[in-house]
Design a protein around this motif. Sequence first.
Motif, PDB file in Angstrom:
ATOM      1  N   VAL A   4       0.869  -1.178   0.000  1.00  0.00           N
ATOM      2  CA  VAL A   4       0.000   0.000   0.000  1.00  0.00           C
ATOM      3  C   VAL A   4       0.911   1.235   0.000  1.00  0.00           C
ATOM      4  CG1 VAL A   4      -1.833   1.247   1.201  1.00  0.00           C
ATOM      5  CG2 VAL A   4      -1.712  -1.259   1.329  1.00  0.00           C
ATOM      6  N   THR A   5       0.681   2.119  -0.942  1.00  0.00           N
ATOM      7  CA  THR A   5       1.502   3.327  -1.024  1.00  0.00           C
ATOM      8  C   THR A   5       0.652   4.565  -0.816  1.00  0.00           C
ATOM      9  OG1 THR A   5       1.251   3.497  -3.426  1.00  0.00           O
ATOM     10  CG2 THR A   5       3.112   2.208  -2.611  1.00  0.00           C
ATOM     11  N   GLN A   6       1.271   5.593  -0.247  1.00  0.00           N
ATOM     12  CA  GLN A   6       0.576   6.860  -0.020  1.00  0.00           C
ATOM     13  C   GLN A   6       1.479   8.005  -0.438  1.00  0.00           C
ATOM     14  OE1 GLN A   6      -1.043   5.576   4.286  1.00  0.00           O
ATOM     15  NE2 GLN A   6      -1.854   7.554   3.589  1.00  0.00           N
ATOM     16  N   SER A  33      -9.727   2.086   3.200  1.00  0.00           N
ATOM     17  CA  SER A  33     -10.232   2.826   4.360  1.00  0.00           C
ATOM     18  C   SER A  33      -9.237   3.920   4.714  1.00  0.00           C
ATOM     19  CB  SER A  33     -10.411   1.900   5.565  1.00  0.00           C
ATOM     20  OG  SER A  33     -11.248   0.811   5.245  1.00  0.00           O
ATOM     21  N   TRP A  34      -9.749   5.021   5.184  1.00  0.00           N
ATOM     22  CA  TRP A  34      -8.911   6.145   5.602  1.00  0.00           C
ATOM     23  C   TRP A  34      -9.092   6.374   7.101  1.00  0.00           C
ATOM     24  CZ3 TRP A  34      -5.371   8.829   2.745  1.00  0.00           C
ATOM     25  CH2 TRP A  34      -5.410   8.672   1.358  1.00  0.00           C
ATOM     26  N   TYR A  35      -7.972   6.648   7.753  1.00  0.00           N
ATOM     27  CA  TYR A  35      -7.963   6.904   9.185  1.00  0.00           C
ATOM     28  C   TYR A  35      -7.156   8.173   9.468  1.00  0.00           C
ATOM     29  CZ  TYR A  35      -9.504   2.064   9.844  1.00  0.00           C
ATOM     30  OH  TYR A  35     -10.207   0.885   9.809  1.00  0.00           O
ATOM     31  N   GLN A  36      -7.543   8.835  10.561  1.00  0.00           N
ATOM     32  CA  GLN A  36      -6.775   9.963  11.087  1.00  0.00           C
ATOM     33  C   GLN A  36      -6.196   9.533  12.425  1.00  0.00           C
ATOM     34  OE1 GLN A  36      -8.622  13.238  13.346  1.00  0.00           O
ATOM     35  NE2 GLN A  36      -7.992  14.595  11.686  1.00  0.00           N
ATOM     36  N   GLN A  37      -4.906   9.715  12.594  1.00  0.00           N
ATOM     37  CA  GLN A  37      -4.293   9.359  13.872  1.00  0.00           C
ATOM     38  C   GLN A  37      -3.579  10.572  14.452  1.00  0.00           C
ATOM     39  OE1 GLN A  37      -1.268   6.268  13.893  1.00  0.00           O
ATOM     40  NE2 GLN A  37      -1.807   5.680  15.997  1.00  0.00           N
ATOM     41  N   ALA A  38      -4.159  11.114  15.500  1.00  0.00           N
ATOM     42  CA  ALA A  38      -3.516  12.211  16.220  1.00  0.00           C
ATOM     43  C   ALA A  38      -2.456  11.627  17.146  1.00  0.00           C
ATOM     44  CB  ALA A  38      -4.559  12.996  17.017  1.00  0.00           C
ATOM     45  N   SER A  86      -4.167  18.572  11.913  1.00  0.00           N
ATOM     46  CA  SER A  86      -2.782  18.103  11.926  1.00  0.00           C
ATOM     47  C   SER A  86      -2.744  16.701  12.522  1.00  0.00           C
ATOM     48  CB  SER A  86      -1.912  19.040  12.763  1.00  0.00           C
ATOM     49  OG  SER A  86      -1.824  20.305  12.169  1.00  0.00           O
ATOM     50  N   ALA A  87      -2.244  15.744  11.745  1.00  0.00           N
ATOM     51  CA  ALA A  87      -2.264  14.342  12.170  1.00  0.00           C
ATOM     52  C   ALA A  87      -1.556  13.497  11.134  1.00  0.00           C
ATOM     53  CB  ALA A  87      -3.706  13.851  12.339  1.00  0.00           C
ATOM     54  N   LEU A  88      -1.433  12.213  11.455  1.00  0.00           N
ATOM     55  CA  LEU A  88      -0.981  11.213  10.492  1.00  0.00           C
ATOM     56  C   LEU A  88      -2.217  10.626   9.831  1.00  0.00           C
ATOM     57  CD1 LEU A  88       1.437   9.494   9.380  1.00  0.00           C
ATOM     58  CD2 LEU A  88       0.920   7.865  11.220  1.00  0.00           C
ATOM     59  N   TYR A  89      -2.283  10.691   8.516  1.00  0.00           N
ATOM     60  CA  TYR A  89      -3.424  10.138   7.783  1.00  0.00           C
ATOM     61  C   TYR A  89      -3.001   8.805   7.167  1.00  0.00           C
ATOM     62  CZ  TYR A  89      -5.936  14.364   8.659  1.00  0.00           C
ATOM     63  OH  TYR A  89      -6.589  15.390   9.314  1.00  0.00           O
ATOM     64  N   LEU A  90      -3.746   7.807   7.550  1.00  0.00           N
ATOM     65  CA  LEU A  90      -3.419   6.442   7.156  1.00  0.00           C
ATOM     66  C   LEU A  90      -4.455   5.907   6.182  1.00  0.00           C
ATOM     67  CD1 LEU A  90      -2.635   5.201  10.755  1.00  0.00           C
ATOM     68  CD2 LEU A  90      -0.946   5.394   8.919  1.00  0.00           C
ATOM     69  N   CYS A  91      -3.957   5.239   5.186  1.00  0.00           N
ATOM     70  CA  CYS A  91      -4.802   4.524   4.242  1.00  0.00           C
ATOM     71  C   CYS A  91      -4.582   3.037   4.490  1.00  0.00           C
ATOM     72  CB  CYS A  91      -4.403   4.916   2.820  1.00  0.00           C
ATOM     73  SG  CYS A  91      -5.036   3.852   1.535  1.00  0.00           S
ATOM     74  N   ALA A  92      -5.653   2.269   4.488  1.00  0.00           N
ATOM     75  CA  ALA A  92      -5.543   0.828   4.659  1.00  0.00           C
ATOM     76  C   ALA A  92      -6.328   0.146   3.552  1.00  0.00           C
ATOM     77  CB  ALA A  92      -6.082   0.407   6.018  1.00  0.00           C
ATOM     78  N   THR A 109       0.571   9.681   5.607  1.00  0.00           N
ATOM     79  CA  THR A 109       0.929  11.052   5.230  1.00  0.00           C
ATOM     80  C   THR A 109       0.845  11.906   6.473  1.00  0.00           C
ATOM     81  OG1 THR A 109       0.122  10.905   2.945  1.00  0.00           O
ATOM     82  CG2 THR A 109       0.269  13.103   3.915  1.00  0.00           C
ATOM     83  N   ARG A 110       1.943  12.559   6.803  1.00  0.00           N
ATOM     84  CA  ARG A 110       1.957  13.453   7.978  1.00  0.00           C
ATOM     85  C   ARG A 110       1.550  14.846   7.520  1.00  0.00           C
ATOM     86  NH1 ARG A 110       1.867  12.629  13.178  1.00  0.00           N
ATOM     87  NH2 ARG A 110       3.470  11.042  12.969  1.00  0.00           N
TER      88      ARG A 110
END
Lengths: 114, 111
Positions: A4-6, A33-38, A86-92, A109-110
């Motif tokens: 998986v690439t972003q 799926s998209w996630y936001q990780q603070a 502002s967060a790390l955005y994760l794709c799964a 993606t930060r």
Amino acid sequence: ETGVTQSPTHLIKTRGQQVTLRCSSQSGHNTVSWYQQALGQGPQFIFQYYREEENGRGNFPPRFSGLQFPNYSSELNVNALELDDSALYLCASSQTGGLGDTQYFGPGTRLTVL
Amino acid sequence: QKEVEQNSGPLSVPEGAIASLNCTYSDRGSQSFFWYRQYSGKSPELIMSIYSNGDKEDGRFTAQLNKASQYVSLLIRDSQPSDSATYLCAASSGGSYIPTFGRGTSLIVHP
């Protein structure tokens, strides 16, 4: 490596701007799926796409939008950026979006909003 | 509101010891459970998934599931300093199958 690439890896924006993040799913996977990780928190679900249709959405405002393309890659768009974005955005990506489905994450993606 | 609870830690164990990480979940309909490891500044990587009550072993890792108690755990045997990371527990249920993540437990393995 999950396949998986972003892009991009890092991004700095100012409040009020718009941003587009991109994700390519693992070969054979049709669900993204998209996630936001603070910082210090677990990933928070934004939304999921299955075969180009939105398949679920978390508790995020409408300025978070997305789409999935026929090759199952996906975009996350955020309008009117706020400092709290502002967060790390994760794709799964995953295979079926169904029972027993296992999600594999991209590198993230930060995003920094100033 | 589906919730997955984890002690944020840090959990500190000496090298070679067994690290025990715990997780509880609120949704009784949860059917799939996952443990992810996340190094600082990196994305989560899958360690194990478990679907049935009991134990599931994979190398130094053992996942344990008790649906009656709504409890999932991860045991790491012979802990190594390279195991130092945040461990995320996730649960998904029928209907959406979209996992809900806990906030993670920080594990520190000291030499």
